[in-house]
Design a protein around this motif. Sequence first.
Motif, PDB file in Angstrom:
ATOM      1  N   ALA A 185     -41.504  15.976 -16.731  1.00 56.70           N
ATOM      2  CA  ALA A 185     -41.229  15.938 -15.291  1.00 56.70           C
ATOM      3  C   ALA A 185     -42.340  16.637 -14.510  1.00 56.70           C
ATOM      4  O   ALA A 185     -42.765  16.170 -13.445  1.00 56.70           O
ATOM      5  N   THR A 186     -42.838  17.792 -15.056  1.00 57.50           N
ATOM      6  CA  THR A 186     -43.938  18.490 -14.383  1.00 57.50           C
ATOM      7  C   THR A 186     -45.188  17.638 -14.359  1.00 57.50           C
ATOM      8  O   THR A 186     -45.911  17.558 -13.337  1.00 57.50           O
ATOM      9  N   ALA A 229     -35.088  19.279 -24.116  1.00 53.92           N
ATOM     10  CA  ALA A 229     -35.080  19.760 -22.730  1.00 53.92           C
ATOM     11  C   ALA A 229     -36.481  20.249 -22.325  1.00 53.92           C
ATOM     12  O   ALA A 229     -36.942  19.993 -21.208  1.00 53.92           O
ATOM     13  N   ILE A 230     -37.156  20.975 -23.268  1.00 54.30           N
ATOM     14  CA  ILE A 230     -38.520  21.468 -22.959  1.00 54.30           C
ATOM     15  C   ILE A 230     -39.460  20.290 -22.745  1.00 54.30           C
ATOM     16  O   ILE A 230     -40.264  20.272 -21.800  1.00 54.30           O
ATOM     17  N   GLU A 231     -39.359  19.264 -23.624  1.00 55.57           N
ATOM     18  CA  GLU A 231     -40.233  18.096 -23.474  1.00 55.57           C
ATOM     19  C   GLU A 231     -39.942  17.348 -22.185  1.00 55.57           C
ATOM     20  O   GLU A 231     -40.872  16.892 -21.499  1.00 55.57           O
ATOM     21  N   ALA A 232     -38.647  17.243 -21.835  1.00 55.57           N
ATOM     22  CA  ALA A 232     -38.298  16.546 -20.589  1.00 55.57           C
ATOM     23  C   ALA A 232     -38.825  17.296 -19.380  1.00 55.57           C
ATOM     24  O   ALA A 232     -39.329  16.700 -18.420  1.00 55.57           O
ATOM     25  N   GLU A 233     -38.738  18.646 -19.432  1.00 59.34           N
ATOM     26  CA  GLU A 233     -39.248  19.447 -18.308  1.00 59.34           C
ATOM     27  C   GLU A 233     -40.763  19.315 -18.191  1.00 59.34           C
ATOM     28  O   GLU A 233     -41.316  19.171 -17.086  1.00 59.34           O
ATOM     29  N   ALA A 234     -41.442  19.325 -19.360  1.00 58.36           N
ATOM     30  CA  ALA A 234     -42.900  19.167 -19.329  1.00 58.36           C
ATOM     31  C   ALA A 234     -43.286  17.789 -18.797  1.00 58.36           C
ATOM     32  O   ALA A 234     -44.235  17.652 -18.009  1.00 58.36           O
TER      33      ALA A 234
END
Length: 926
Positions: A118-119, A111-116
């Motif tokens: 996406a940013t 989830a952290i990697e996906a959020e990064a």
Amino acid sequence: MATKNKLAFLSQQAPASYVAGLGRGASGFTTRSDIGPAREGPSAEVIAEAQAKRGEEVEPDPEAYQDPDNETGLFAGTVYEADDEEADKIYDEVDKKMDMRRRARRCVHEAIEAEALATFRAERPKLQTQFADLKRGLGSVTDAEWENLPEVGNLTRKKRKRDPREGRTYAVPDSILTGDRDRGDMENSLDAKQQQLGGFETPADSGGVTDLVEMGQARDSLLSLKLDQVSIPHSVSGSSSTVDPKGYLTDLNSVVHKTEAEIGDIKRARMLFDSLVKSNPKHSPGWIAAACVEEHAGRMVAARKIIKMGCEQCPKSEDVWLEAARLHNNDDAKVILANAVQHVSQSVKIWLTASELEHDIKAKKRVMRKALEHIPNSVTLWKKTISLETSPADALILLSRAVEVLPHSIELWLALARLETPDRAKKVLNKARKAVPTSHEIWIAAGRLVEQGAMAEDKIEEARAKELELVDKTIEAGVRELKRHQVVLTRDQWIAEAEKCENEGSLRTCEAIVKATIGMEVEEEDRESTWVGDVEAALGKGRIGTARAVLAYALRVFPDKKSLWRRAADLEKDHGTRDTLETILAQAVRYCPQAEVLWLMFAKEKWLSGDVPGARSVLEQAFVANPESEQIWLAAVKLEAENGELGVAKELLGRARTVADTERIWMKSAVFERQQGQLENALLTVNTALTKYPTFAKLHMIKGQIHTDMGDIPSARTAYAAGLKSCPKNTTLWILASRLEEKDGRAIKARALLEKARLVNPKQEDLWAEAVGVEERSGGAAQAKALLARGLQDCPSSGLLWSLAIWMEPRPARKARSVDALKKSSDNPQVICTVARLFWAEGKIEKARDWFRRATATDKDRGDSWGWWYRFEMEHGTKEHQEDVATKCTAAEPHHSPVWQSVAKDLRNTGKPVREILQLTAKRLQ
């Protein structure tokens, strides 16, 4: 000292047990420098021998002596017990737990990697994303805009070499542009020289003159020549063209463009059928199929040519001639069929087709009579010829001749009988019966003829009755004769014939058929159930006369069956007249004097027809037959009370309490006293009745209501408490006691009573609904909603609670809630009525009317549904709609539902008809 050579071992012989690379774990290998297949390593025996020479202990193979069928390992000799299985399960659970923990960590990291990601993509999007809107916009680009897009040029800012094929551009002089401009112009005036010569000079010869008239004629000739070239003469007549002179241009719109696949299929089919007709030229379907292929391909000339060859090869096939006639126009088809009848003169189809090609009636008659000369035994040709006659006399002559030629044709005999006079028709049918003794249609026609003569207007009643009896005798004789000639029709076939007669208006013949055949193929013990099934089947088809005839026969066999008389009375009530209904009921009470319901129906019909003395007479006869009947006593009391004879009604109640001492008679006595305003007498009657029937709940209700009317709340509370003690399972008593407490301002006591009632009577929807109503009237909407949710859990299919739940929802959510209610309550009539009210609120008038109609059809005894429908029609319907609802409600006579009962049992509405109760209920509904 000499230097020791370090590489001397290379020239020495290797030890016997030496294996290259064995110390590093190798057991034989090859390198790229080796040529040929790889060498195998030393075998296990060689390795073991070398290890023995070096003094190493040889480790035994642990699996060498292992039995493959037995378990191996440390615990091979142990037994796998329950504690071992438990330990394995614990280890498995631990592994699963650890895997879940690791999975949770992985999910967090992902989830952290996906959020990064996406940013990052939001800050620096891909080129594909940046141009996504432009790519979507390409869908709206038209073909013209796409073609007008400029070509991409060289944008590298580099000097590009000129392509020698492009050439160079030069400036064009003005004289060339002017000449090019004037080249297409036409001169419409003549100079002086041309006016003298009378025309234009030709370029070749300035002395010649161009004639405009000749140019126009040449143009017309050229167009005519082109049209002649397109024209294709017919294969038969050769006198017409396939080009329509008026619509040859507009006819191009009908041209069908075939794909390459279709053209290929046509070519293959053409080859196949060509091979077929060549290999078997006498096979007529092949010629027809080949012609159809050419027709489908649009080559009509080829199709006509093929079918012409088919007619020559197969002159005895009527199908080929008919296909040839179809492919040609009307005039040519006549010629073709004229040739056809010379080869196939016995073909009925060809003669009928030839008749249809004629447009004049005389010509049609001429063709058909010519056909009858060749085929005199064809029923089809005779019927067609007779149908062309417009004069009944001529048709009669033809029919007379037809039955002489074809004496076994039932249709022709019946048609002749219909055209003859009644007396001559009888003679015709007698001849037909002798000619075709196995036809049941002739016997039925004879019965209908007798009925038709009996129903003439100039017949007197006695003569008519005698002739109608002849109908029964005729049908009975027909059934006997058919059996004698071994023609036996089944019951279903005879019933179908009876229904057919009813449909054509011959009711007495229908009854005669039923009377003569309804007992066939039926076991004695199954007769009643079988005949009832026949009645229901006939009513399902709308055949009232057949159902009435079956019931009449069943009642003659079983005159003492109350259920059959009740069914016959219901049939006459729904589909008959009042006179026929009274006749049926009079016969019913004569054969079943102990059937109270038949006496009551008979008296009610007399009363509704306005014959009050007749109703009294019926009830007096009922008293004689049933002296202790509670229902008859109460019906007599109601009759006298409704007609204003209150003294007589009171006297009858007193006698009824003596003769038929039942709890309902005591209850009706107390109600009668209360309706007359004599509360003290009513209370005395109730107390006397309670000493005899202490467990009759309605007596306790009436006692509590009388005290309430007198304003004595404590006494009413005591009466309800005594009733609850004697009848704890009666929910109405609990509700009345709760309402009394609520009326006295003791809402807490009312809640407590209802809570106790729900403990004593679980899963009762009316108790839950009353509790919800108490909370709503007390102002606790949230508490009411919570209580309703509990009620729906206890009674998940309650229509009353689902209806309350729909109205408690906000307006946008009511529609979805109503869908759930219909599913959970199995289309409860109260929920259906609520859905109709929702459509009413949304302004969907026709839908609301349909759902109101559906609600009343589902449960006709629910008065509130009728009240809502009538109120709806009062606002949005016409006078006809309102009258229709009132009429249907009067016929249904509803008795239940809360608001309807409160209006009907109100002392001020005593004796009012159903129509007024409906109007009062509609006004009270909110």
